[in-house]
Motif scaffolding. Structure first.
Motif, PDB file in Angstrom:
ATOM      1  N   PHE A 188       0.845  -1.198   0.000  1.00 21.38           N
ATOM      2  CA  PHE A 188       0.000   0.000   0.000  1.00 21.38           C
ATOM      3  C   PHE A 188       0.884   1.253   0.000  1.00 21.38           C
ATOM      4  CE2 PHE A 188      -2.071   3.196   2.852  1.00 21.38           C
ATOM      5  CZ  PHE A 188      -3.068   3.606   1.976  1.00 21.38           C
ATOM      6  N   LYS A 189       1.892   1.244   0.877  1.00 25.84           N
ATOM      7  CA  LYS A 189       2.784   2.412   0.955  1.00 25.84           C
ATOM      8  C   LYS A 189       3.536   2.606  -0.360  1.00 25.84           C
ATOM      9  CE  LYS A 189       3.492   2.448   5.938  1.00 25.84           C
ATOM     10  NZ  LYS A 189       4.360   2.330   7.061  1.00 25.84           N
ATOM     11  N   ILE A 190       4.004   1.492  -0.935  1.00 29.73           N
ATOM     12  CA  ILE A 190       4.765   1.604  -2.198  1.00 29.73           C
ATOM     13  C   ILE A 190       3.876   2.203  -3.291  1.00 29.73           C
ATOM     14  CG2 ILE A 190       5.833   0.220  -4.054  1.00 29.73           C
ATOM     15  CD1 ILE A 190       6.760  -1.704  -1.718  1.00 29.73           C
ATOM     16  N   GLN A 191       2.640   1.712  -3.339  1.00 26.73           N
ATOM     17  CA  GLN A 191       1.733   2.219  -4.394  1.00 26.73           C
ATOM     18  C   GLN A 191       1.449   3.709  -4.217  1.00 26.73           C
ATOM     19  OE1 GLN A 191      -1.587   0.020  -5.966  1.00 26.73           O
ATOM     20  NE2 GLN A 191      -1.049  -1.700  -4.658  1.00 26.73           N
ATOM     21  N   ILE A 192       1.275   4.126  -2.961  1.00 19.75           N
ATOM     22  CA  ILE A 192       1.016   5.555  -2.730  1.00 19.75           C
ATOM     23  C   ILE A 192       2.232   6.372  -3.181  1.00 19.75           C
ATOM     24  CG2 ILE A 192       0.713   7.321  -0.928  1.00 19.75           C
ATOM     25  CD1 ILE A 192      -1.781   5.841  -0.917  1.00 19.75           C
ATOM     26  N   LEU A 193       3.401   5.889  -2.819  1.00 25.21           N
ATOM     27  CA  LEU A 193       4.615   6.671  -3.099  1.00 25.21           C
ATOM     28  C   LEU A 193       4.962   6.738  -4.580  1.00 25.21           C
ATOM     29  CD1 LEU A 193       6.702   5.599  -0.021  1.00 25.21           C
ATOM     30  CD2 LEU A 193       6.280   7.969  -0.698  1.00 25.21           C
ATOM     31  N   GLN A 194       4.539   5.744  -5.348  1.00 26.57           N
ATOM     32  CA  GLN A 194       4.947   5.767  -6.762  1.00 26.57           C
ATOM     33  C   GLN A 194       4.130   6.748  -7.603  1.00 26.57           C
ATOM     34  OE1 GLN A 194       4.444   2.182  -9.012  1.00 26.57           O
ATOM     35  NE2 GLN A 194       2.252   2.044  -8.587  1.00 26.57           N
TER      36      GLN A 194
ATOM     37  N   ILE B  29      -3.544   5.792  11.275  1.00 26.86           N
ATOM     38  CA  ILE B  29      -2.613   6.799  10.750  1.00 26.86           C
ATOM     39  C   ILE B  29      -1.234   6.229  10.400  1.00 26.86           C
ATOM     40  CG2 ILE B  29      -1.923   7.619  13.081  1.00 26.86           C
ATOM     41  CD1 ILE B  29      -1.914  10.482  11.769  1.00 26.86           C
ATOM     42  N   ASP B  30      -0.785   5.221  11.154  1.00 23.28           N
ATOM     43  CA  ASP B  30       0.573   4.726  10.860  1.00 23.28           C
ATOM     44  C   ASP B  30       0.631   3.866   9.605  1.00 23.28           C
ATOM     45  OD1 ASP B  30      -0.647   2.538  11.807  1.00 23.28           O
ATOM     46  OD2 ASP B  30       0.524   2.356  13.661  1.00 23.28           O
ATOM     47  N   ALA B  31      -0.502   3.614   8.971  1.00 22.20           N
ATOM     48  CA  ALA B  31      -0.482   2.852   7.712  1.00 22.20           C
ATOM     49  C   ALA B  31      -0.034   3.713   6.535  1.00 22.20           C
ATOM     50  CB  ALA B  31      -1.870   2.292   7.424  1.00 22.20           C
ATOM     51  N   TYR B  32      -0.004   5.032   6.735  1.00 23.91           N
ATOM     52  CA  TYR B  32       0.263   5.920   5.602  1.00 23.91           C
ATOM     53  C   TYR B  32       1.730   6.306   5.529  1.00 23.91           C
ATOM     54  CZ  TYR B  32      -4.736   6.212   5.217  1.00 23.91           C
ATOM     55  OH  TYR B  32      -6.054   5.870   5.046  1.00 23.91           O
ATOM     56  N   PRO B  33       2.302   6.320   4.340  1.00 24.63           N
ATOM     57  CA  PRO B  33       3.658   6.830   4.206  1.00 24.63           C
ATOM     58  C   PRO B  33       3.578   8.351   4.202  1.00 24.63           C
ATOM     59  CG  PRO B  33       2.812   6.178   2.058  1.00 24.63           C
ATOM     60  CD  PRO B  33       1.706   5.938   3.036  1.00 24.63           C
TER      61      PRO B  33
ATOM     62  N   THR C  80      -2.260  13.313  -5.915  1.00 22.40           N
ATOM     63  CA  THR C  80      -2.454  13.998  -4.627  1.00 22.40           C
ATOM     64  C   THR C  80      -1.901  13.161  -3.480  1.00 22.40           C
ATOM     65  OG1 THR C  80      -4.408  15.120  -5.444  1.00 22.40           O
ATOM     66  CG2 THR C  80      -4.210  14.949  -3.053  1.00 22.40           C
ATOM     67  N   MET C  81      -2.214  11.874  -3.496  1.00 26.26           N
ATOM     68  CA  MET C  81      -1.729  11.007  -2.405  1.00 26.26           C
ATOM     69  C   MET C  81      -0.198  10.957  -2.410  1.00 26.26           C
ATOM     70  SD  MET C  81      -4.371  10.007  -0.654  1.00 26.26           S
ATOM     71  CE  MET C  81      -4.207   8.452   0.217  1.00 26.26           C
TER      72      MET C  81
ATOM     73  N   TYR D   3       1.858  13.338  -3.472  1.00 27.07           N
ATOM     74  CA  TYR D   3       2.338  14.629  -2.947  1.00 27.07           C
ATOM     75  C   TYR D   3       2.234  14.664  -1.419  1.00 27.07           C
ATOM     76  CZ  TYR D   3       2.720  17.183  -7.427  1.00 27.07           C
ATOM     77  OH  TYR D   3       3.095  17.648  -8.658  1.00 27.07           O
ATOM     78  N   LEU D   4       1.105  14.173  -0.899  1.00 28.82           N
ATOM     79  CA  LEU D   4       0.924  14.191   0.559  1.00 28.82           C
ATOM     80  C   LEU D   4       1.969  13.300   1.239  1.00 28.82           C
ATOM     81  CD1 LEU D   4      -2.969  14.098   0.713  1.00 28.82           C
ATOM     82  CD2 LEU D   4      -1.515  15.938   1.577  1.00 28.82           C
ATOM     83  N   ALA D   5       2.294  12.202   0.564  1.00 27.69           N
ATOM     84  CA  ALA D   5       3.273  11.275   1.151  1.00 27.69           C
ATOM     85  C   ALA D   5       4.668  11.888   1.222  1.00 27.69           C
ATOM     86  CB  ALA D   5       3.298   9.977   0.343  1.00 27.69           C
ATOM     87  N   ILE D   6       4.997  12.725   0.265  1.00 32.42           N
ATOM     88  CA  ILE D   6       6.380  13.240   0.239  1.00 32.42           C
ATOM     89  C   ILE D   6       6.503  14.653   0.822  1.00 32.42           C
ATOM     90  CG2 ILE D   6       7.062  11.794  -1.720  1.00 32.42           C
ATOM     91  CD1 ILE D   6       6.764  14.250  -3.533  1.00 32.42           C
ATOM     92  N   MET D   7       5.396  15.317   1.065  1.00 33.46           N
ATOM     93  CA  MET D   7       5.483  16.723   1.497  1.00 33.46           C
ATOM     94  C   MET D   7       6.141  16.856   2.869  1.00 33.46           C
ATOM     95  SD  MET D   7       1.648  17.914   2.731  1.00 33.46           S
ATOM     96  CE  MET D   7       1.756  19.331   1.749  1.00 33.46           C
ATOM     97  N   THR D   8       6.814  17.978   3.074  1.00 35.03           N
ATOM     98  CA  THR D   8       7.406  18.253   4.382  1.00 35.03           C
ATOM     99  C   THR D   8       6.452  19.162   5.165  1.00 35.03           C
ATOM    100  OG1 THR D   8       8.477  20.317   3.767  1.00 35.03           O
ATOM    101  CG2 THR D   8       9.679  18.269   3.276  1.00 35.03           C
ATOM    102  N   ALA D   9       6.863  19.504   6.392  1.00 35.90           N
ATOM    103  CA  ALA D   9       6.043  20.395   7.220  1.00 35.90           C
ATOM    104  C   ALA D   9       6.197  21.848   6.795  1.00 35.90           C
ATOM    105  CB  ALA D   9       6.420  20.231   8.682  1.00 35.90           C
ATOM    106  N   GLU D  10       6.941  22.080   5.722  1.00 33.04           N
ATOM    107  CA  GLU D  10       7.096  23.457   5.247  1.00 33.04           C
ATOM    108  C   GLU D  10       6.727  23.576   3.774  1.00 33.04           C
ATOM    109  OE1 GLU D  10      10.893  24.930   6.498  1.00 33.04           O
ATOM    110  OE2 GLU D  10      10.202  24.999   8.586  1.00 33.04           O
ATOM    111  N   GLN D  11       5.771  22.744   3.365  1.00 36.20           N
ATOM    112  CA  GLN D  11       5.260  22.829   1.991  1.00 36.20           C
ATOM    113  C   GLN D  11       3.731  22.848   2.031  1.00 36.20           C
ATOM    114  OE1 GLN D  11       7.320  19.272   0.517  1.00 36.20           O
ATOM    115  NE2 GLN D  11       8.016  20.489  -1.227  1.00 36.20           N
ATOM    116  N   THR D  12       3.147  23.432   1.001  1.00 36.34           N
ATOM    117  CA  THR D  12       1.684  23.454   0.870  1.00 36.34           C
ATOM    118  C   THR D  12       1.305  22.905  -0.503  1.00 36.34           C
ATOM    119  OG1 THR D  12       1.446  25.315   2.365  1.00 36.34           O
ATOM    120  CG2 THR D  12      -0.352  24.966   0.822  1.00 36.34           C
ATOM    121  N   LEU D  13       0.306  22.021  -0.472  1.00 33.76           N
ATOM    122  CA  LEU D  13      -0.213  21.447  -1.712  1.00 33.76           C
ATOM    123  C   LEU D  13      -1.446  22.254  -2.129  1.00 33.76           C
ATOM    124  CD1 LEU D  13      -0.476  19.198  -3.865  1.00 33.76           C
ATOM    125  CD2 LEU D  13      -1.654  17.813  -2.142  1.00 33.76           C
TER     126      LEU D  13
END
Ligand SMILES: NC(=O)c1ccc[n+]([C@@H]2O[C@H](COP(=O)([O-])OP(=O)(O)OC[C@H]3O[C@@H](n4cnc5c(N)ncnc54)[C@H](O)[C@@H]3O)[C@@H](O)[C@H]2O)c1
Length: 674
Positions: A10-16, A96-100, A147-148, A150-160
């Motif tokens: 699931f995590k791999i698919q979100i990240l790709q 929540i911990d299921a998400y990358p 979108t998913m 972007y959310l997976a890779i975003m930092t705490a200093e970015q906005t989507l």
């Protein structure tokens, strides 16, 4: 596949994001509730543009294959959903911990998005529609996938930034900035007619986000059950004597769809006889099988007999009738069955494409006619509206209290030429539920649909949060002024019974109506409980857009604004801007929602509480403004309940300075312009 590898996969698919290999073409699942075919509105050139637009998400070597597939979708369904790209993993809110993700904020937003697409929650999950027939989370599956990622890779200093479902991209921002900014259906005002939505949505450049679908804040039917219960309870309070109760009194209405399906359940909680008429047999049967309505009837004479019996026996019961609402208004008039409360929840925000079924045609005949002869279908809808209003008028002449329930019934009936206006030709004969009920009793005092979601997905966290909220409400009730005691008591009762009413569908969510003080105290206590570990994971706070200050909608949320400003949308825009720099985790602003495209501007927010001091600072600033912005505007419009509420808030909060209206004597104006 083992549990661990499924989770990793699931995590791999979100990240790709968009897959490296072209996924296999999907066959449509059987027995799912599919979105209706949309109108074929594009010219040939525009269809080519729609395909060109859709293909820009994919590498050029897939274009030949995909162009054929997308043109087939466009021709057969009126839209391009990109079914092939729907992920293979199940869509639902995971812990929540299921998400990358790099931040709890981003992971929480992913939970909310997936919950809105969960087949248990969403109305047409294959077409990414959550509710209301057209309330979209995204326009197509490519937008979801990107979108998913972007959310997976975003930092705490970015906005989507999301434009009507389209993820425009991640931009550098700051820790206190929203992680996501959503706009849905924002049009240049002259291009905001129903046909504009059809056209620009088919082109793939805008979408109808409804209110909580396109802002990821829908929490299943619970939200609407609560709002409907509050409305029915207060409607009966308006018309009954203090010693009377709702038992044995009829509430006649229509619709057993996404939100309208909550009416019988809410009617049962309020204690009346609910008669809910639904033209779509499948929708009625679904609600019956879910236990949301007690009895299902198909014969009008049987319904009449059963309604009389329920009245005689003073019952609390809900009856679903499969048929057209017009037949029941007319039959009950002939039979002289007194209706205490009447309303309507057909989808008149979408009158020409299946929102309202005219009398005299079967459900299937209507579906055929609206596609093949839209002009004739429109005439039939308008003739039916005139007939329905005429029957309602006969009932109200006998004493029925009829109210518009925010579905654009009065508006569309007036456009159809129904006898729905008062003598002055400007006002409707009947109030909207906000004018008479929710406005003065709730919104003007700051009470609105505050909600939260436990990101652990653990029911025991929800139970703990219920207990915390209950404790705070009970404590506040001790010193609450008489003006707001009834609201607090209704919500205390609601939260006490919430678990046993079994209302959770999808994520572990709860709703209750609270004012700014209540929302802030509850949120602070949640944050403390997360900090101490009593609650095991972050909580997402939010609200329906249908609230005190988020929505400008002249025939609904702001229908009880009488200073002429109800056709302006400054409040909703101020709200979304104000919430965004007061550190909401995400904000959204939409055109359309509930009453229709071009008829409303509505906004909302999400705020993640993670037990930190930052979260405590954010919640105080955000919740205070979010509610009091709305009260101050309602007060400026001279609503007396709001004037009371804002004065009370200023006394509590010295930094708040709001411009108050001076009230002009009627006599003074009488003699002017003579
Ligand atoms: N103000 C609010 O809080 C509020 C709450 C709920 C719904 N609404 C509004 O109410 C409407 C309904 O919402 P929904 O989500 O249930 O939509 P929906 O489309 O899922 O359900 C409407 C139902 O009405 C039925 N219907 C249409 N014409 C009919 C007729 N002539 N007789 C009998 N049944 C008929 C349809 O078959 C459908 O099942 C929308 O316009 C929505 O915006 C407002």
């Amino acid at each position: 596949m083992t549990g661990t590898t499924t989770k990793e996969n699931f995590k791999i698919q979100i990240l790709q994001g968009i897959p490296k290999e072209l996924p296999v073409k999907k066959t449509y699942p059987e027995n799912t509730n599919r979105a209706p075919k949309r109108r074929d509105i594009l010219s040939l050139e525009e269809k080519k543009l729609a395909i060109r637009n859709a293909l820009r998400y994919f590498p050029t070597d897939w274009h030949e294959t995909l162009s054929k597939e997308f043109s087939e979708e466009l021709n057969t369904l009126g839209r391009i959903y990109m079914y092939r790209f729907k992920p293979n993993y199940p869509l639902h809110a995971r812990p929540i911990d299921a998400y990358p993700a790099n931040t709890a904020q981003a992971a929480s937003i992913m939970i909310m998005i997936q919950n809105n697409l969960d087949p248990m929650v969403a109305q047409h999950p294959e077409e990414l529609i959550t509710y209301g027939g057209n309330g979209a989370v995204f326009q197509n599956w490519a937008q979801y996938i990107i979108t998913m990622q972007y959310l997976a890779i975003m930092t705490a200093e970015q906005t989507l930034h999301i434009y009507s479902g389209h993820p425009m991209g991640l931009f550098p921002s700051s820790k206190d900035a929203p992680r996501v900014v959503v706009t849905n259906g924002m049009m240049v005002p002259n291009y905001s007619k129903q046909d504009d939505w059809e056209k620009y949505n088919a082109l793939g450049v805008t979408q109808y986000g409804q209110m909580t679908a396109g802002s990821y804040m829908y929490i299943g039917p619970q939200g609407i059950v609560h709002g409907t219960t509050i409305t029915i309870l207060n409607a009966f309070r308006k018309i009954l004597k203090s010693e009377e109760c709702a038992k044995g009194k009829i509430f006649l209405t229509s619709g057993l769809g996404g939100m309208s399906g909550a009416q019988p359940k809410a009617g049962n909680i309020a204690g009346c006889i609910t008669i809910c008429v639904e033209v779509n047999k499948a929708a009625a049967e679904k609600r019956y099988q879910q236990g949301w309505v007690n009895e299902l009837l198909e014969d009008l004479d049987q319904l009449t007999k059963r309604a009389k019996q329920a009245k005689e026996r003073n019952e609390t019961v809900s009856l679903a009738f499969i048929g057209n609402i017009i037949e029941v208004w007319e039959k009950f008039d002939q039979e002289n069955i007194f209706i205490h409360l009447g309303s309507d929840q057909t989808s008149l925000h979408n009158p020409w494409s299946g929102g309202y079924y005219p009398a005299g045609l079967t459900f299937e005949e209507s579906n055929h006619l609206m596609r093949t002869k839209p002009a004739e279908f429109k005439q039939k809808v308008q003739a039916s509206l005139r007939r329905q209003v005429s029957a309602i008028n006969r009932h109200t002449a006998k004493g029925t209290y009829f109210f518009d329930y925010g579905n654009a019934f009065l508006l569309e009936a007036s456009r159809a030429g129904a006898d729905i206006m008062t003598g002055n030709g400007k006002d409707f004969r009947y109030p909207s539920y906000v004018q008479d009920i929710l406005g003065p009793m709730c919104f003007d005092y700051g009470f609105g649909p505050f909600r939260w979601v436990c990101t652990s997905g653990d029911p025991s966290d929800l139970q703990k949060s219920d207990d915390i909220a209950l404790g705070i409400m009970e404590e506040m009730l001790v010193t609450a002024p008489s003006e707001i005691r009834q609201q607090m008591q209704d919500n205390i009762k609601w939260i006490k019974e919430a678990e046993s009413n079994n209302l959770v569908v999808g994520s572990q969510a709860r709703i209750l109506y609270a004012d700014a003080e209540g929302r802030t105290k509850i949120a602070e206590a949640f944050n403390e409980a997360i900090k101490s570990g009593e609650i095991t994971a972050p909580i997402v706070l939010g609200r329906d857009h249908h609230d005190v200050g988020g929505t400008d909608s002249p025939f609904r949320e702001t229908s009880n604004i009488y200073d002429g400003s109800r056709f302006t949308a400054d409040m909703a825009i101020q709200n979304v801007i104000g919430d965004s720099f007061r550190c909401a985790t995400w904000v959204s602003i939409h055109n359309g929602g509930g009453v229709g495209w071009g008829e409303v501007i509505n906004g909302g927010f999400g705020l993640v509480l993670d037990g930190t001091n930052d979260a405590s600072r954010r919640l105080k600033s955000l919740l205070f403004y979010d509610v009091n912005n709305g009260i101050s505007r309602r007060s400026w419009a001279r609503n007396k309940e709001a004037m009371y509420a804002i004065r009370r808030e200023m006394a509590r909060t010295p930094q708040l300075k709001v411009t108050l209206p001076n009230i002009v004597e009627d006599d003074l104006l009488e003699n002017l312009f003579k």
